[in-house]
Design a protein around this motif. Structure first.
Motif, mmCIF file in Angstrom:
data_model
loop_
_atom_site.group_PDB
_atom_site.id
_atom_site.type_symbol
_atom_site.label_atom_id
_atom_site.label_comp_id
_atom_site.label_asym_id
_atom_site.label_seq_id
_atom_site.Cartn_x
_atom_site.Cartn_y
_atom_site.Cartn_z
ATOM 1 N N PHE A 77 14.133 44.291 -27.235
ATOM 2 C CA PHE A 77 13.039 43.604 -26.536
ATOM 3 C C PHE A 77 12.550 42.459 -27.419
ATOM 4 N N PRO A 93 13.668 46.380 -17.823
ATOM 5 C CA PRO A 93 14.393 45.857 -18.988
ATOM 6 C C PRO A 93 15.492 44.892 -18.518
ATOM 7 N N ALA A 150 7.131 47.544 -20.901
ATOM 8 C CA ALA A 150 8.401 46.942 -21.350
ATOM 9 C C ALA A 150 9.603 47.614 -20.680
ATOM 10 N N ARG A 151 9.510 48.928 -20.495
ATOM 11 C CA ARG A 151 10.681 49.671 -19.988
ATOM 12 C C ARG A 151 10.786 49.650 -18.463
ATOM 13 N N ASP A 153 11.275 41.513 -20.372
ATOM 14 C CA ASP A 153 11.476 42.306 -21.588
ATOM 15 C C ASP A 153 10.856 41.646 -22.825
ATOM 16 N N GLN A 154 9.866 40.761 -22.577
ATOM 17 C CA GLN A 154 9.230 40.065 -23.697
ATOM 18 C C GLN A 154 7.775 40.503 -23.824
#
Ligand SMILES: Cc1ncc(COP(=O)(O)O)c(C=O)c1O
Length: 387
Positions: free
Chosen positions: A119, A91, A87-88, A95-96
């Motif tokens: 997120f 971003p 996720a990071r 971001d899903q």
């Protein structure tokens, strides 16, 4: 009875350490105490050689290459690295997150925490048998999806998700796919190539290894999975997980996994037979017993049963001689009914009337028969007290 150890039927919570595993670990708890990152002298080199050897063995047990294994403290940390790390990475672009309602808190709570940071998280429902539809995963993907995370085997109902199909859907759309295989590794044949997964979490204490050690498989090629580290420091594990390696635990995990793979076929057949025997004993002589989760698509040693009209926590208290659990023991003392059973559509009352039984390598027929008798006695006692 009082000084006898209870019958242990909670192998999804944890498993006992195999004596052969302890033997393999002992030298590294005593004389071979070197730091695997201090290879300038013989102490460090011995530690590094043991880690290299263990890495190779863990990798080969799951069809991976040694450089695709990142050692962690367990599956919780491996899941965090997979999910937060994906996720990071980008971003604001990707971001899903997409996951399923029956996941372990070590996935769901990570997604929820990330949702609190902005997120997006889609939690997909499962059907009444606990299965996730790969078409639902496909429909949830878009060009902002950073990761799909779906467990291989559920820790409460033992249900096996169609991982290969879900992985194929993700690969087709160029979305990385992670599976939490903490309950599956050592119990089912796992091959990361055949499954087509990009990231896979495992931990040793579910397969007769020590607690406090696990790993994340991170695909390095075709395609390469990219992660942002969660923990920074000395740059161990290719920069993905800094921290001095616990050599004895790593050696123990490799030995434990090797033993499970060797014994996998005979052991899963044996456990399946005992599990079916236990279910037959419980349901043939007692009405109002339902097995939760798909009948066939489940771990060989798992049963999750609802006893109509019974309070599972009271049942467990009345059974100090049989170690089984209600809901998930991995989820601390939560007064809430199991989110897994609720996701299958059970009412709160039925979820609270359900127990999880996990057979393991040490489980005998005598134990299963005795456990069945004791559970039936207490179910009947509770029902007649309520009548
Ligand atoms: C499916 C699943 N994922 C993750 C975990 C957490 O693993 P660990 O105890 O190694 O952090 C568990 C059990 O504890 C589990 O059953």
């Amino acid at each position: 009875m009082a000084d006898r150890r209870p019958i242990y039927l909670d192998h999804h919570a944890t498993t006992p350490l195999d004596a052969r595993v302890l033997d393999a670990m002992m030298p590294f708890l005593r004389d071979d105490f070197g730091n695997a990152a201090s290879v300038i002298h013989a102490f460090g080199r011995r530690a590094a050689a043991a880690v290299d050897d263990a890495r190779e063995r863990v990798a080969s047990a799951i069809g991976a290459a040694p450089d695709e294994i990142v050692f962690t403290s367990g599956a919780t940390e491996a899941n965090n690295l997979a999910i937060q790390g994906s996720a990071r990475l980008r971003p604001g672009h990707r971001d899903q997150l997409v996951t399923a309602a029956t996941e372990h808190p070590a996935v769901l709570d990570v997604c929820e925490a990330l949702a609190g940071e902005g997120f997006g998280t889609t939690v997909l429902p499962v059907d009444a048998e606990g299965l996730l539809d790969p078409a639902a995963v496909e429909a949830a993907l878009d060009d902002r999806t950073a990761l799909v995370s779906v467990m291989t085997a559920n820790n409460e109902i033992g249900v096996l998700q169609p991982i290969r199909e879900i992985a194929a859907v993700c690969r087709e759309r160029g979305v990385p796919f992670h599976t939490d295989a903490a309950q599956a590794v050592g119990k089912l044949a796992i091959d990361v190539e055949a499954l087509g997964v990009d990231l896979l979490s495992l931990c040793a204490h579910k397969f007769y290894g020590p607690k406090g050690i696990g790993a994340l498989f991170v695909r390095r090629r075709r395609p390469r999975a990219r992660l942002k580290p969660v923990q920074y420091g000395g740059g161990h594990e290719g920069g993905l997980r800094s921290g001095t390696l616990p050599v004895a635990l790593i050696v123990g995990m490799a030995r434990a996994l090797e033993l499970c793979v060797e014994e996998l076929e005979s052991e899963s057949g044996r456990q399946r037979e005992l599990r079916d025997r236990l279910l037959a004993a419980l349901s043939s002589s007692c009405s109002g017993v339902t097995c939760n989760g798909h009948e066939e698509q489940r771990l060989p040693g798992n049963l999750n049963l609802t006893f109509d009209g019974v309070d599972a926590d009271r049942l467990l208290l009345a059974l100090p001689d049989v170690a089984i659990s209600s809901g998930s023991a991995c989820t601390t003392a939560s007064p809430r009914p199991s989110h897994v059973l609720l996701a299958l559509g059970l009412s709160e009352a039925r979820a609270r009337a359900s127990v999880r039984i996990g057979l393991g390598r040490g489980t005998t027929q005598g134990e299963v028969d005795l456990a069945a008798r004791r559970i039936l006695e207490e179910v009947r006692a509770q029902r007649s007290a309520a009548a």
